[in-house]
Design an enzyme around this catalytic site. Structure first.
Site, short mmCIF file in Angstrom:
data_model
loop_
_atom_site.label_atom_id
_atom_site.label_comp_id
_atom_site.label_asym_id
_atom_site.label_seq_id
_atom_site.Cartn_x
_atom_site.Cartn_y
_atom_site.Cartn_z
N GLN A 118 0.82 -1.22 0.00
CA GLN A 118 0.00 0.00 0.00
C GLN A 118 0.84 1.26 0.00
O GLN A 118 2.05 1.23 0.26
CB GLN A 118 -0.92 0.00 1.22
N HIS A 155 0.20 5.76 1.00
CA HIS A 155 -0.68 6.75 1.59
C HIS A 155 -0.48 8.09 0.90
O HIS A 155 0.64 8.42 0.49
CB HIS A 155 -0.40 6.90 3.09
N GLU A 211 3.39 7.06 8.92
CA GLU A 211 3.46 5.99 9.92
C GLU A 211 4.91 5.75 10.34
O GLU A 211 5.85 6.00 9.58
CB GLU A 211 2.93 4.67 9.33
N ARG A 252 -4.16 0.66 -2.26
CA ARG A 252 -3.53 -0.65 -2.27
C ARG A 252 -2.93 -0.97 -3.63
O ARG A 252 -3.50 -0.64 -4.66
CB ARG A 252 -4.54 -1.72 -1.84
N HIS A 310 4.79 0.19 0.60
CA HIS A 310 5.32 -0.58 1.72
C HIS A 310 4.34 -1.69 2.10
O HIS A 310 3.17 -1.67 1.71
CB HIS A 310 5.57 0.32 2.94
#
Length: 383
Positions: free
Chosen positions: A92, A94, A129, A270, A251
């Site tokens: 995926q 972001h 993240e 995704r 990642h």
């Protein structure tokens, strides 16, 4: 200081043993993937005063501090987790903040239901993240150099992969990565499933650097994400090492137990390793097609014993204290909100005794001392 009672999410990829082992309880036999600590509306932590979301909503400035509210609004801007991967998570990326705001506004205008399976943007926020390993932790992070990816694929000696190998070797870096990922995700599904099967068998036969992809294919047979994963850096974190996953960086987490912290968002695009929706055009708009090192982070030690995982964003700041037996109390008081999480040993935070997997919320400005022998992670914000 509020002791937190946290929800464990039973996603199918979760380990059946890692979180129970950390907590010192018997496994139930069901997967336990993530334990959430924070005020995320999907599963806010519970306290004696109500859910943490309710506590913050009742008096944001008291709980978060004026600086936090001024910068991020009247909400806790991060979510802290213990993550236990027993199988690979989806591959995926972001969006950055601008992309998230534009994508969310566009889907709102078009009337796409927020719970629709093909919806890309659940909110208007970005989702950087950080994952810090508690055990050995395997993951994929960022693109390899195209020639390295070509060598990895060429070694499989699969005829149908040779056009991808040639593209990776012949085109400039960004074009090579973009064209190969696009081709993998838009190929005929039946033909691609056959190619993935041949590649997986070759990975199992070769072992070594190819072994992780045989493992991925075991969980996702025929998925083009198996080959997309081979375009990425494979990294094995040792306990205490971390990865920062910024916007546009492809990642996936493969296996292991870690502490994860992220900005409060559910925006995920995704690339594969999933039965869920893959929006190829939108994905290609978001992915940053640049080869990079995986960027393993090690904490920077401060004089007071705090070890900080430096990141370029302000919604969260993660650090840890490794407290030896007999060490004096550490004053952790801040003007920002904190969650303190014990991951080893036994410590006292204020009046609260914490053992592995237990956590507390510390309102901004609240006195916070920790004492004992163990490891404590501190999650807060930068204002």
């Amino acid at each position: 200081m509020d002791r937190l009672d946290n929800t464990i999410r039973p996603y199918a990829w979760g380990s059946t043993t890692a979180i129970p082992h950390l907590l010192g309880v018997e496994p139930s036999g069901e997967p336990q993937a993530e334990m959430w600590m924070g005020a995320h509306p999907g599963a806010p932590s519970r306290t004696a005063r109500g859910t943490l979301a309710e506590v913050i909503d009742a008096d944001p400035e008291r709980e978060l501090g004026a600086g936090t509210v001024a910068k991020f609004g009247p909400r806790l801007p991060f979510l802290l987790k213990i993550l236990a991967a027993g199988a690979p998570l989806s591959l995926q990326v972001h969006p950055d903040l601008r992309q998230a705001e534009e994508g969310y506004a566009d889907e709102e205008r078009r009337g796409v239901p927020v719970d629709a399976p093909h919806r890309n943007y659940k909110d208007a926020n970005h989702k950087p993240e950080l994952i810090c390993a508690l055990t050995e932790f395997d993951g994929l992070c960022g693109f390899r150099a195209p020639d390295e990816a070509a060598d990895l694929l060429a070694a499989l000696d699969v005829d149908s992969l040779k056009p991808y190998v040639d593209l990776l070797r012949a085109r400039p870096q960004e074009a090579a990565l973009r064209e190969v990922l696009t081709a993998l995700l838009t190929a005929d599904p039946e033909e691609m499933a056959h190619t993935v099967g041949e590649a997986a068998a070759a990975c199992a036969r070769l072992g070594g650097d190819h072994a992780p992809y045989a493992g991925i294919a075991h969980h996702y047979p025929g998925d083009p994400g198996v080959l997309a994963a081979m375009l990425l850096n494979h990294v094995r974190l040792q306990p205490g090492e971390a990865l920062f996953l910024g916007a546009g960086i492809p990642h996936a987490y493969l296996s292991g137990l870690g502490v994860e912290i992220m900005a409060n968002s559910d925006n995920v695009l995704r690339c594969g390793l999933t039965p869920k929706h893959v929006d190829v055009p939108e994905l290609l708009r978001i992915v940053r097609f640049e080869a990079r090192d995986a960027g393993v982070l090690r904490p920077e030690a401060a004089p007071d014993g705090e070890e900080v995982y430096e990141t370029p964003i302000d919604e969260f700041r993660l650090s840890r204290y490794v407290l030896p037996e007999g060490a004096p109390a550490h004053d952790l008081t801040l003007h920002t909100p904190q969650i303190l999480l014990c991951t080893a040993g036994s410590v006292r935070a204020g009046e609260q005794e914490l053992t592995p997997g237990q956590s507390v919320f510390v309102p901004a400005g609240e006195k916070a001392e920790v004492l004992g022998a163990g490891t404590v992670f501190r999650a807060t914000v930068v204002v």
